[in-house]
Design a protein around this motif. Structure first.
Motif, mmCIF file in Angstrom:
data_model
loop_
_atom_site.group_PDB
_atom_site.id
_atom_site.type_symbol
_atom_site.label_atom_id
_atom_site.label_comp_id
_atom_site.label_asym_id
_atom_site.label_seq_id
_atom_site.Cartn_x
_atom_site.Cartn_y
_atom_site.Cartn_z
ATOM 1 N N THR A 115 0.856 -1.192 0.000
ATOM 2 C CA THR A 115 0.000 0.000 0.000
ATOM 3 C C THR A 115 0.891 1.242 0.000
ATOM 4 N N SER A 116 0.548 2.212 -0.829
ATOM 5 C CA SER A 116 1.275 3.487 -0.785
ATOM 6 C C SER A 116 0.268 4.610 -1.023
ATOM 7 N N LYS A 117 0.743 5.853 -0.858
ATOM 8 C CA LYS A 117 -0.212 6.983 -0.899
ATOM 9 C C LYS A 117 0.146 8.014 -1.949
ATOM 10 N N ILE A 118 -0.887 8.736 -2.384
ATOM 11 C CA ILE A 118 -0.675 9.876 -3.285
ATOM 12 C C ILE A 118 -1.147 11.124 -2.546
ATOM 13 N N ASP A 119 -0.237 12.071 -2.404
ATOM 14 C CA ASP A 119 -0.546 13.284 -1.641
ATOM 15 C C ASP A 119 -1.365 14.275 -2.460
ATOM 16 N N PRO A 120 -2.159 15.095 -1.763
ATOM 17 C CA PRO A 120 -2.809 16.216 -2.444
ATOM 18 C C PRO A 120 -1.727 17.070 -3.102
ATOM 19 N N GLY A 121 -1.925 17.482 -4.339
ATOM 20 C CA GLY A 121 -0.940 18.315 -5.038
ATOM 21 C C GLY A 121 0.013 17.515 -5.902
ATOM 22 N N TYR A 122 0.105 16.172 -5.712
ATOM 23 C CA TYR A 122 1.051 15.388 -6.524
ATOM 24 C C TYR A 122 0.682 15.493 -8.000
ATOM 25 N N ASN A 123 1.710 15.666 -8.828
ATOM 26 C CA ASN A 123 1.482 15.966 -10.238
ATOM 27 C C ASN A 123 2.479 15.196 -11.093
ATOM 28 N N ASN A 125 3.325 11.069 -13.354
ATOM 29 C CA ASN A 125 3.058 9.624 -13.406
ATOM 30 C C ASN A 125 3.425 9.056 -12.042
ATOM 31 N N LEU A 126 2.981 7.847 -11.778
ATOM 32 C CA LEU A 126 3.296 7.211 -10.493
ATOM 33 C C LEU A 126 4.302 6.095 -10.739
ATOM 34 N N LEU A 127 5.162 5.876 -9.763
ATOM 35 C CA LEU A 127 6.103 4.758 -9.834
ATOM 36 C C LEU A 127 5.685 3.747 -8.783
ATOM 37 N N ILE A 128 5.268 2.581 -9.231
ATOM 38 C CA ILE A 128 4.743 1.568 -8.314
ATOM 39 C C ILE A 128 5.707 0.382 -8.258
ATOM 40 N N THR A 129 6.101 -0.003 -7.063
ATOM 41 C CA THR A 129 7.003 -1.154 -6.917
ATOM 42 C C THR A 129 6.181 -2.425 -6.779
ATOM 43 N N THR A 160 0.025 20.977 0.579
ATOM 44 C CA THR A 160 0.133 20.101 -0.599
ATOM 45 C C THR A 160 1.569 19.649 -0.880
ATOM 46 N N TYR A 161 1.664 18.595 -1.710
ATOM 47 C CA TYR A 161 2.955 18.042 -2.151
ATOM 48 C C TYR A 161 3.448 18.906 -3.303
ATOM 49 N N ASP A 162 4.547 19.638 -3.070
ATOM 50 C CA ASP A 162 5.018 20.551 -4.113
ATOM 51 C C ASP A 162 6.336 20.124 -4.742
ATOM 52 N N LYS A 163 6.758 18.867 -4.455
ATOM 53 C CA LYS A 163 8.036 18.402 -5.023
ATOM 54 C C LYS A 163 7.836 17.931 -6.467
ATOM 55 N N ASP A 164 8.963 17.679 -7.136
ATOM 56 C CA ASP A 164 8.904 17.145 -8.501
ATOM 57 C C ASP A 164 8.293 15.748 -8.488
ATOM 58 N N PRO A 165 7.677 15.337 -9.598
ATOM 59 C CA PRO A 165 7.126 13.972 -9.639
ATOM 60 C C PRO A 165 8.233 12.921 -9.611
ATOM 61 N N LYS A 166 7.847 11.699 -9.247
ATOM 62 C CA LYS A 166 8.805 10.590 -9.216
ATOM 63 C C LYS A 166 9.172 10.197 -10.653
ATOM 64 N N LYS A 167 10.444 9.938 -10.861
ATOM 65 C CA LYS A 167 10.933 9.566 -12.212
ATOM 66 C C LYS A 167 11.897 8.396 -12.099
HETATM 67 O O1 DUT Z 1 3.677 3.986 -4.900
HETATM 68 C C1 DUT Z 1 3.774 5.217 -5.002
HETATM 69 C C2 DUT Z 1 3.368 6.073 -3.996
HETATM 70 C C3 DUT Z 1 3.501 7.430 -4.166
HETATM 71 N N1 DUT Z 1 4.006 7.945 -5.299
HETATM 72 C C4 DUT Z 1 4.108 9.400 -5.467
HETATM 73 C C5 DUT Z 1 2.856 10.098 -4.981
HETATM 74 C C6 DUT Z 1 3.222 10.656 -3.651
HETATM 75 O O2 DUT Z 1 2.518 11.851 -3.388
HETATM 76 C C7 DUT Z 1 4.708 10.903 -3.813
HETATM 77 C C8 DUT Z 1 5.448 10.874 -2.517
HETATM 78 O O3 DUT Z 1 5.183 9.663 -1.874
HETATM 79 P P1 DUT Z 1 5.930 9.323 -0.523
HETATM 80 O O4 DUT Z 1 5.743 10.454 0.471
HETATM 81 O O5 DUT Z 1 5.537 7.970 -0.104
HETATM 82 O O6 DUT Z 1 7.432 9.339 -1.049
HETATM 83 P P2 DUT Z 1 8.798 9.501 -0.250
HETATM 84 O O7 DUT Z 1 9.648 8.380 -0.611
HETATM 85 O O8 DUT Z 1 8.541 9.739 1.178
HETATM 86 O O9 DUT Z 1 9.442 10.751 -0.936
HETATM 87 P P3 DUT Z 1 9.093 12.283 -0.921
HETATM 88 O O10 DUT Z 1 7.926 12.560 -0.005
HETATM 89 O O11 DUT Z 1 10.339 12.930 -0.473
HETATM 90 O O12 DUT Z 1 8.785 12.558 -2.339
HETATM 91 O O13 DUT Z 1 5.166 9.854 -4.655
HETATM 92 C C9 DUT Z 1 4.416 7.124 -6.305
HETATM 93 O O14 DUT Z 1 4.865 7.567 -7.351
HETATM 94 N N2 DUT Z 1 4.287 5.770 -6.118
#
Ligand code: DUT
Length: 213
Positions: A115-123, A125-129, A160-167
Motif C-alpha cells: 500500500t502506498s499513498k498519493i498526496d494532495p498536489g502530486y502531479n 506519473n506514479l512509480l509503483i514497486t 500540498t505536495y510541491d516536489k517534482d514527480p517521481k521519475k
Molecule cells: O507507490 C507510489 C506512492 C507514491 N508515489 C508518489 C505520490 C506521492 O505523493 C509521492 C510521494 O510519496 P511518498 O511520500 O511515499 O514518497 P517519499 O519516498 O517519502 O518521498 P518524498 O515525499 O520525499 O517525495 O510519490 C508514487 O509515485 N508511487
C-alpha cells in the motif's frame, strides 16, 4: 473521511482528463491517459480505478530503466521486484488523497505491491514497486491493469505536495544484457550445482595424482 467514486460527468463528477479543466482548489482529479471504459462499464464498480503498466520500468537489480514498447512485457522472476511507471498521469487537487492497493487476481499468482499513498498536489506519473513473491516466473504486459487506486476526501488545513514527480533514473538498457542476467538468475541453482560438480571432479583428480605419485 469518505471514498470518492470515479465519475466522469454530472453533479458527482470527480475526474477530469484535460489540464485546462483541472483546478488545484477544486474537487476533480486530473487523470491523463484515462481508461474511460473502466469507469463507464456499468457492470463494474467505480469505487476504484485500475492503474496500467506504462512505457518504462526499472528492475530492482538495475541502475537504469528499461523501455517497454506497445507489446512489451516485464519478466518477474521469483523473489525479484520492479518499479513500474503508470500509463496514467495524475494531478491531485488539495482536497483529494489517493491510496494504491494490490489486485486480488495478481496476488493469486504471487504478484503484489505494498500500500502506498498519493498526496494532495502530486502531479505526474506514479512509480509503483511490484514484487513477485511466488515461486514461478510471471509476466506483466504493457497497458495491463496491475494495481488499484482509491481516492479519499481531505479536510481543511492541508499542505500540498510541491516536489517534482517521481521519475525512473538513467538511460534505458538493452534487452540483451537483461536476458543474459535473467538467464543467470533463473538458473542460479543449476550453475551452483555445476560448479560444485566441477570442484568435486578436480578434487578427485588431484587426490588420484597424489596417490599414484
Ligand atoms: O507507490 C507510489 C506512492 C507514491 N508515489 C508518489 C505520490 C506521492 O505523493 C509521492 C510521494 O510519496 P511518498 O511520500 O511515499 O514518497 P517519499 O519516498 O517519502 O518521498 P518524498 O515525499 O520525499 O517525495 O510519490 C508514487 O509515485 N508511487
Amino acid at each position: 473521511m469518505s471514498i470518492v467514486p470515479f465519475v466522469l460527468s454530472g453533479v458527482n463528477k470527480s475526474i477530469v482528463t484535460k489540464t485546462a479543466n483541472f483546478n488545484l482548489n477544486g474537487q476533480c482529479i486530473l487523470i491523463k491517459n484515462l481508461d474511460e471504459e473502466q469507469i463507464n462499464n456499468a457492470d463494474d464498480t467505480n469505487i476504484s480505478y485500475d492503474l496500467r503498466v506504462g512505457c518504462e520500468y526499472r528492475d530492482h537489480r538495475d541502475l537504469n530503466k528499461t523501455d517497454l514498447n506497445e507489446d512489451g512485457t516485464i519478466k518477474l522472476l521469483p523473489g525479484t521486484a520492479v518499479i513500474i511507471e503508470t500509463l496514467e498521469y495524475v494531478h491531485f487537487p488539495e482536497h483529494r488523497f489517493g491510496q494504491i492497493l494490490p489486485k486480488v487476481g495478481l496476488l493469486q499468482v504471487g504478484i503484489s505491491n505494498t500500500t502506498s499513498k498519493i498526496d494532495p498536489g502530486y502531479n505526474g506519473n506514479l512509480l509503483i514497486t511490484v514484487f513477485n513473491l511466488g515461486k514461478r516466473t510471471e509476466f506483466l504486459k504493457r497497458n495491463q491493469k496491475f494495481c488499484s487506486l482509491i481516492v479519499q476526501e481531505v479536510g481543511p488545513g492541508v499542505r500540498t505536495y510541491d516536489k517534482d514527480p517521481k521519475k525512473l533514473p538513467g538511460r534505458s538498457k538493452t534487452s540483451i544484457i537483461r536476458n543474459l542476467r535473467d538467464g543467470i538468475d533463473s538458473n542460479a541453482g543449476s550453475i551452483a550445482t555445476g560448479a560444485l560438480l566441477i570442484s568435486a571432479i578436480l578434487a578427485a583428480f588431484t587426490l588420484y595424482q597424489i596417490i599414484t605419485g
